[in-house]
Design an enzyme around this catalytic site. Structure first.
Site, PDB file in Angstrom:
ATOM      1  N   ASP A 150      -5.585 110.301 -33.035  1.00  0.00           N
ATOM      2  CA  ASP A 150      -4.474 110.249 -32.092  1.00  0.00           C
ATOM      3  C   ASP A 150      -4.378 108.887 -31.427  1.00  0.00           C
ATOM      4  O   ASP A 150      -3.435 108.613 -30.692  1.00  0.00           O
ATOM      5  CB  ASP A 150      -4.651 111.316 -30.994  1.00  0.00           C
ATOM      6  CG  ASP A 150      -4.469 112.712 -31.553  1.00  0.00           C
ATOM      7  OD1 ASP A 150      -3.950 112.820 -32.674  1.00  0.00           O
ATOM      8  OD2 ASP A 150      -4.848 113.670 -30.871  1.00  0.00           O
ATOM      9  N   ASN A 209      -3.874 117.806 -37.855  1.00  0.00           N
ATOM     10  CA  ASN A 209      -4.145 119.055 -37.153  1.00  0.00           C
ATOM     11  C   ASN A 209      -4.052 120.255 -38.084  1.00  0.00           C
ATOM     12  O   ASN A 209      -4.881 121.177 -38.016  1.00  0.00           O
ATOM     13  CB  ASN A 209      -3.167 119.212 -35.991  1.00  0.00           C
ATOM     14  CG  ASN A 209      -3.334 118.112 -34.956  1.00  0.00           C
ATOM     15  OD1 ASN A 209      -4.346 117.417 -34.954  1.00  0.00           O
ATOM     16  ND2 ASN A 209      -2.369 117.945 -34.088  1.00  0.00           N
ATOM     17  N   ASP A 269      35.011 100.179 -23.880  1.00  0.00           N
ATOM     18  CA  ASP A 269      36.069  99.622 -23.046  1.00  0.00           C
ATOM     19  C   ASP A 269      36.575  98.350 -23.720  1.00  0.00           C
ATOM     20  O   ASP A 269      35.817  97.668 -24.417  1.00  0.00           O
ATOM     21  CB  ASP A 269      35.509  99.319 -21.653  1.00  0.00           C
ATOM     22  CG  ASP A 269      36.577  98.848 -20.689  1.00  0.00           C
ATOM     23  OD1 ASP A 269      37.679  99.406 -20.733  1.00  0.00           O
ATOM     24  OD2 ASP A 269      36.303  97.932 -19.905  1.00  0.00           O
ATOM     25  N   ASN A 275      -9.775 113.971 -33.209  1.00  0.00           N
ATOM     26  CA  ASN A 275      -8.575 113.868 -32.371  1.00  0.00           C
ATOM     27  C   ASN A 275      -8.495 112.524 -31.676  1.00  0.00           C
ATOM     28  O   ASN A 275      -7.429 111.908 -31.584  1.00  0.00           O
ATOM     29  CB  ASN A 275      -8.564 114.992 -31.329  1.00  0.00           C
ATOM     30  CG  ASN A 275      -8.127 116.316 -31.925  1.00  0.00           C
ATOM     31  OD1 ASN A 275      -7.494 116.349 -32.968  1.00  0.00           O
ATOM     32  ND2 ASN A 275      -8.487 117.402 -31.264  1.00  0.00           N
ATOM     33  N   ASP A 334      34.575 102.857 -15.090  1.00  0.00           N
ATOM     34  CA  ASP A 334      33.825 103.337 -16.248  1.00  0.00           C
ATOM     35  C   ASP A 334      32.596 104.150 -15.859  1.00  0.00           C
ATOM     36  O   ASP A 334      31.972 104.781 -16.713  1.00  0.00           O
ATOM     37  CB  ASP A 334      33.369 102.155 -17.111  1.00  0.00           C
ATOM     38  CG  ASP A 334      34.523 101.362 -17.680  1.00  0.00           C
ATOM     39  OD1 ASP A 334      35.507 101.989 -18.091  1.00  0.00           O
ATOM     40  OD2 ASP A 334      34.441 100.124 -17.692  1.00  0.00           O
ATOM     41  N   VAL A 370      -7.044 123.055 -29.569  1.00  0.00           N
ATOM     42  CA  VAL A 370      -6.864 121.621 -29.332  1.00  0.00           C
ATOM     43  C   VAL A 370      -6.507 120.918 -30.631  1.00  0.00           C
ATOM     44  O   VAL A 370      -5.662 120.019 -30.680  1.00  0.00           O
ATOM     45  CB  VAL A 370      -8.136 121.020 -28.711  1.00  0.00           C
ATOM     46  CG1 VAL A 370      -8.042 119.502 -28.634  1.00  0.00           C
ATOM     47  CG2 VAL A 370      -8.372 121.604 -27.329  1.00  0.00           C
ATOM     48  N   ALA A 371      -7.138 121.344 -31.734  1.00  0.00           N
ATOM     49  CA  ALA A 371      -6.844 120.733 -33.030  1.00  0.00           C
ATOM     50  C   ALA A 371      -5.415 121.000 -33.459  1.00  0.00           C
ATOM     51  O   ALA A 371      -4.790 120.197 -34.156  1.00  0.00           O
ATOM     52  CB  ALA A 371      -7.812 121.257 -34.084  1.00  0.00           C
ATOM     53  N   GLU A 431      -2.540 116.256 -28.849  1.00  0.00           N
ATOM     54  CA  GLU A 431      -2.492 115.881 -27.439  1.00  0.00           C
ATOM     55  C   GLU A 431      -2.194 114.403 -27.239  1.00  0.00           C
ATOM     56  O   GLU A 431      -1.777 113.991 -26.166  1.00  0.00           O
ATOM     57  CB  GLU A 431      -3.814 116.254 -26.742  1.00  0.00           C
ATOM     58  CG  GLU A 431      -5.044 115.528 -27.242  1.00  0.00           C
ATOM     59  CD  GLU A 431      -5.749 116.324 -28.345  1.00  0.00           C
ATOM     60  OE1 GLU A 431      -6.942 116.097 -28.545  1.00  0.00           O
ATOM     61  OE2 GLU A 431      -5.095 117.157 -28.992  1.00  0.00           O
TER      62      GLU A 431
END
Length: 923
Positions: free
Chosen positions: A751, A719, A354, A747, A657, A307-308, A312
């Site tokens: 995170d 991490n 265009d 985390n 277009d 997980v580290a 996530e």
């Protein structure tokens, strides 16, 4: 009249549903109206019978575009889990739950669910790709059926129906003209042709057996185009998906969208992190197994380590970053329909634009006037009457009314009107009305004072229009406007400074030179002439026209948008190439390109047809203008550029277009002038039709990518630091500095707020002073990987060293708490280091992101609570620390920033010794 089966039209009508139903006519433009009527079994003067209509409706279906096959909503939701990062995290959640680490399993699952909901919600709002095509169909149509005129729903039309149209009507299906009274049709949305196209009943006699381009099928009308002039009747030859519009719809339905650079990068990142996670878990498991730890403890910590190794929070932070970018861009005139398109804009290397309505105003404007041997520039743009006529190179403005005679024919020999909401009638004629107003002539008032008593409507064959007006003395004044070369053949005199004089060769050469000058500048050229006829006449014919006096010549153009010029300069500064793609003539396109400083060669659709794919690929980077192109050419251009490694943004506003918008990495549609088809095929819709908004969107995209790089670096450094810390401690024979709960805590807090704050970092001032990043550049290139590894190594070294030293002076629980706290504080300093990237580590720039500072202060406060509150001692295994111990933790954690300062100082010193070097900014 007979059908393919040899029956007369009346017999077909009587037979009703017992007859064979004719198919659509793909080559109707090459056939005469009678041939088309025969093949479709209809008498144009009577129309289809009720029986024929029912039979054909059963075979052909409704006159509407088919719906795409819809992907089930549950599959759309599951699509959000189709990337390596998410798959690895799902596996980690399952393993964590299996070994009893329910907290990790729950947290990972919740984060992934939030990310999936965000992605699904944003993309669900945007899914309308073909619904707008159906809404574009005309709701009703005026038809002739069973000998009477009727108004029916457009979706009930069938091949063979006789449709009646007037100026201003939209065409409800594809059809062959059977009546065409001075008909002109605006086909810009389908063919890219900026000028209305003159139509006639004459079959197209194309010398080649190859398909005739749509713009040259002058005997046909196409679905969703509009009559700007005249009266028409047509026999429906194709409905629904068999129309030219339907062909574009089918291309949209079957076309695929290339993945954005970010999608490719994240998939690659997921694979690399998977390998890293696996290697780390194996190494840690082996080292702890050698030390004799239990298999259950090894499994639990191995899952924590896995997980580290995986950020996530990355999917959720990424979704939030893109969603906030979408919101900011919406406030600046760009509606983004796909989250990934926000970042993709920042990688754009080429914008294929265009011309009509995108780089230009799509409002015809008189730019210059020649009369009595003198040239005048016309100021002002579009259909606004603000402006004047001035002598070139001077500010002199002729006295009001002095040029009235020169513009009188343009005002009276004209059917267009200006309204508060725009114009009614032909755009070119509207430009002449505006020209008259700028010269002091009110066309509406003049038409009331000098009413028209007769006219010769414009005809593509004669190339002129004439109107007749009564004079007070009983004579008749005729005004004529049209092609200059045609008028010269009808004129005997020309207006000069001394008045009307005989048209000699000198005058003729001067007029032809002026016409050539206007034409080479990309202007549409129209002449005006007038004459007096003795007495009133009811014979308004070409033969009745007397010798005319040429009074003036006007040069008309669709001018560039004023903002487009500045946008082009910004594109050049940012290293983004611009290529004009238009259905207009090469001279007109080249003139607009010169005004906008678009460099490169000019090639036409015919030139493209003669090139092989390899030849086009070799030349395409040197081409600046593609003129007179068909919709399929646009797709070829976009794909060729993509194959050359470009990230292509395609702008457009017309139905023609749509396929190219879908083929490009980023399709950009105009929100005001754009058709619904273009809007729904595009990834981005500009609400202000402002080309400069694209540049702002590119800037936003680059800033978003830079922010993505920042929080990826930040999260991965955390991490990597955790992995190295656990491995180093295990190899050194020390207890684990971070428990599973502490790793989860790191985390969650890292995170979360700090990463989110980095995601909303304001753009650096120099973000548009560098060329686009390489399309193949990885988010984690060698430079960034080294920086991440360096930061992780400093974190691991500091944490493990502090743990080893502290164990000699304080209790084991205190040493472990100090190590845990130090690792958390490392992240605060690392956030500042990552945010600076290659910019200054200290200074005012670091103070611009107040949200980040608030988040860092919040993380510090929460960490203090985890260390000192009694309830946290049980949950995280911590003990209180003294002020001195906190100071040691802070001092150790600051080394990650100090190390970066030292490395940069050494690098600058080495650069000075080796001499100056060029540098390219990093995103």
């Amino acid at each position: 009249m007979t059908t393919l089966d040899g029956q007369s039209a009346s017999e077909v009508a009587r037979a009703g549903t017992a007859t064979r139903v004719p198919t659509a006519e793909p080559d109707a433009h090459r056939q005469t109206p009678a041939q088309v009527a025969d093949r479709l079994g209809v008498d144009p003067g009577v129309g289809l019978s009720t029986g024929q209509i029912s039979e054909r409706a059963a075979v052909h279906g409704a006159n509407r575009l088919s719906e795409p096959t819809r992907r089930p909503e549950w599959l759309k939701f599951l699509d959000q889990f189709r990337n390596w990062l998410v798959i690895i995290l799902l596996i980690a959640a399952v393993v964590a739950g299996a070994v009893g680490d329910i907290r990790d399993a729950v947290v990972i699952t919740v984060v992934l669910q939030i990310n999936a909901v965000l992605g699904y919600w944003q993309e669900r709002r945007a899914e309308r790709s073909l619904e707008a095509l159906r809404r574009m169909l005309v709701p009703t149509a005026r038809v002739r059926r069973d000998g009477t005129e009727q108004v029916v729903e457009a979706q009930l039309l069938v091949p063979g129906d006789v449709v009646l149209l007037e100026a201003g009507d939209r065409v409800p299906a594809d059809g062959r003209l059977t009546v065409a009274e001075t008909v002109e049709v605006a086909e810009a949305a389908l063919t890219g042709e900026s000028q209305p196209v003159a139509k006639s009943m004459t079959a197209v006699d194309h010398p080649s057996t190859a398909p005739v381009p749509l713009a040259e099928r002058t005997s046909m009308l196409f679905m969703n185009t509009a009559l700007t002039r005249g009266r028409a009747e047509m026999i429906v030859t194709a409905t629904g998906m068999r129309t030219e519009l339907g062909a574009i719809a089918e291309a949209l339905r079957t076309g695929t969208e290339p993945p954005s650079p970010l999608q490719v990068q994240l998939d690659s990142l997921g694979r690399r992190l998977a390998a890293l996670s696996g290697a780390a878990v194996v190494a840690y498991a082996l080292s702890t197994l050698v030390r004799g730890e239990s298999l259950s403890d090894i499994a639990l910590r191995a899952v924590a380590l896995a997980v580290a190794a995986i950020p996530e929070g990355l999917p959720a932070v990424l979704a939030l970053t893109l969603a906030l970018g979408v919101r900011r861009m919406a406030g600046r005139g760009a509606i983004v329909k796909r989250l990934a398109s926000v970042e993709a804009l920042g990688a754009a290397t080429v914008v294929c634009s265009d011309k009509t309505g995108t780089l230009t105003l799509n409002e015809m404007t008189a730019r210059t006037l020649w009369t009595a041997g003198r040239l005048y520039d016309v100021t002002g743009e579009g259909y606004g009457t603000a402006g004047a006529l001035r002598v070139p190179g001077a500010d002199d403005t002729p006295p009001t009314g002095e040029l009235g005679d020169a513009v009188l024919p343009f005002a009276l020999c004209n059917d267009a009107r200006l309204t508060d909401g725009g114009i009614i009638g032909d755009p070119t004629e509207a430009a002449l009305v505006v020209l008259a107003a700028k010269a002091g002539v009110d066309a509406d008032r003049l038409r009331t004072e000098v009413p028209r008593i007769g006219e010769l409507p414009f005809d593509a064959a004669t190339k002129y229009m004439a109107t007749f007006h009564s004079e007070p003395d009983g004579r008749t004044r005729v005004h004529v406007k049209g092609a200059v070369d045609v008028l010269l053949g009808m004129c005997t005199d020309v207006l000069t400074e001394e008045g009307a004089r005989a048209l000699d060769e000198g005058h003729r050469d001067e007029i032809l030179a002026v016409t050539a000058q206007f034409g080479s500048s990309g202007l549409r050229v129209l002449g005006a002439a007038t004459a007096l006829m003795d007495g009133a006449s009811s014979a308004f014919t070409t033969a009745a026209l007397p010798g005319l006096t040429l009074v003036s010549i006007a040069g008309i153009a669709d001018p560039p948008r004023p903002q487009a010029r500045d946008a082009m300069a910004l594109c050049r500064t940012a290293g983004v190439a611009v290529k004009m793609i238009t259905g207009d003539h090469a001279d007109t396109a080249a003139a607009i390109a010169r005004e906008l400083d678009i460099d490169g060669d000019v090639v036409t659709g015919a030139d493209l047809d003669r090139m092989t794919g390899e030849q086009l690929a070799e030349r395409i980077d040197d081409i600046g203008v593609f003129a007179r192109v068909a919709p399929e050419h646009k797709v070829v251009i976009v794909r060729t550029l993509a194959n050359r490694g470009h990230i292509v943004a395609m702008t457009g506003d017309g139905v023609n277009d749509a396929a190219a918008l879908r083929a490009a990495h980023i399709g950009v549609a105009m929100g005001i002038t754009g058709t619904d088809v273009a809007k729904e095929a595009a990834d981005v819709v500009l609400t202000d039709d402002n080309f400069s908004t694209i540049v702002r969107a590119v800037r936003e995209g680059r800033a978003i990518y830079a922010n993505i790089v920042k929080f990826v670096r930040f999260q991965l450094a955390t991490n990597i630091g955790a992995i190295l810390t656990l491995l180093s401690a295990s190899l050194a024979g020390l207890p684990s500095p971070l428990t599973a709960a502490q790793l989860l805590w790191v985390n969650i807090i890292m995170d979360g707020p700090p990463a989110m704050a980095l995601a909303v970092d304001p753009a650096r001032d120099d973000v548009m002073r560098h060329p686009p990043r390489d399309a193949g550049e990885r988010i984690l290139d060698a430079h960034r990987l080294f920086a991440i590894g360096r930061a992780g190594a400093v974190m691991a070294t500091g944490t493990v060293t502090l743990l080893a030293v502290a164990r000699s002076y304080v209790a084991p629980d205190t040493a472990l708490t100090m190590a845990f706290t130090t690792f958390v504080l490392f992240q605060l300093f690392n956030a500042l280091s990552v945010r600076a990237d290659d910019g200054p580590l200290l200074g005012r720039y670091q103070l611009r992101n107040r949200v980040l500072w608030l988040c860092l202060a919040g993380v510090l406060a929460v960490q203090v609570a985890v260390v000192h509150l009694p309830w946290a001692h049980t949950a995280f295994g911590t003990v209180p620390l003294t002020a001195t111990q906190w100071a040691l933790c802070l001092g150790t954690a600051s080394t990650v920033l100090l190390a970066e300062l030292v490395l940069r100082a050494v690098g600058r010193h080495g650069a000075r010794r080796s001499g100056p070097r060029g540098s390219e900014g990093r995103p």
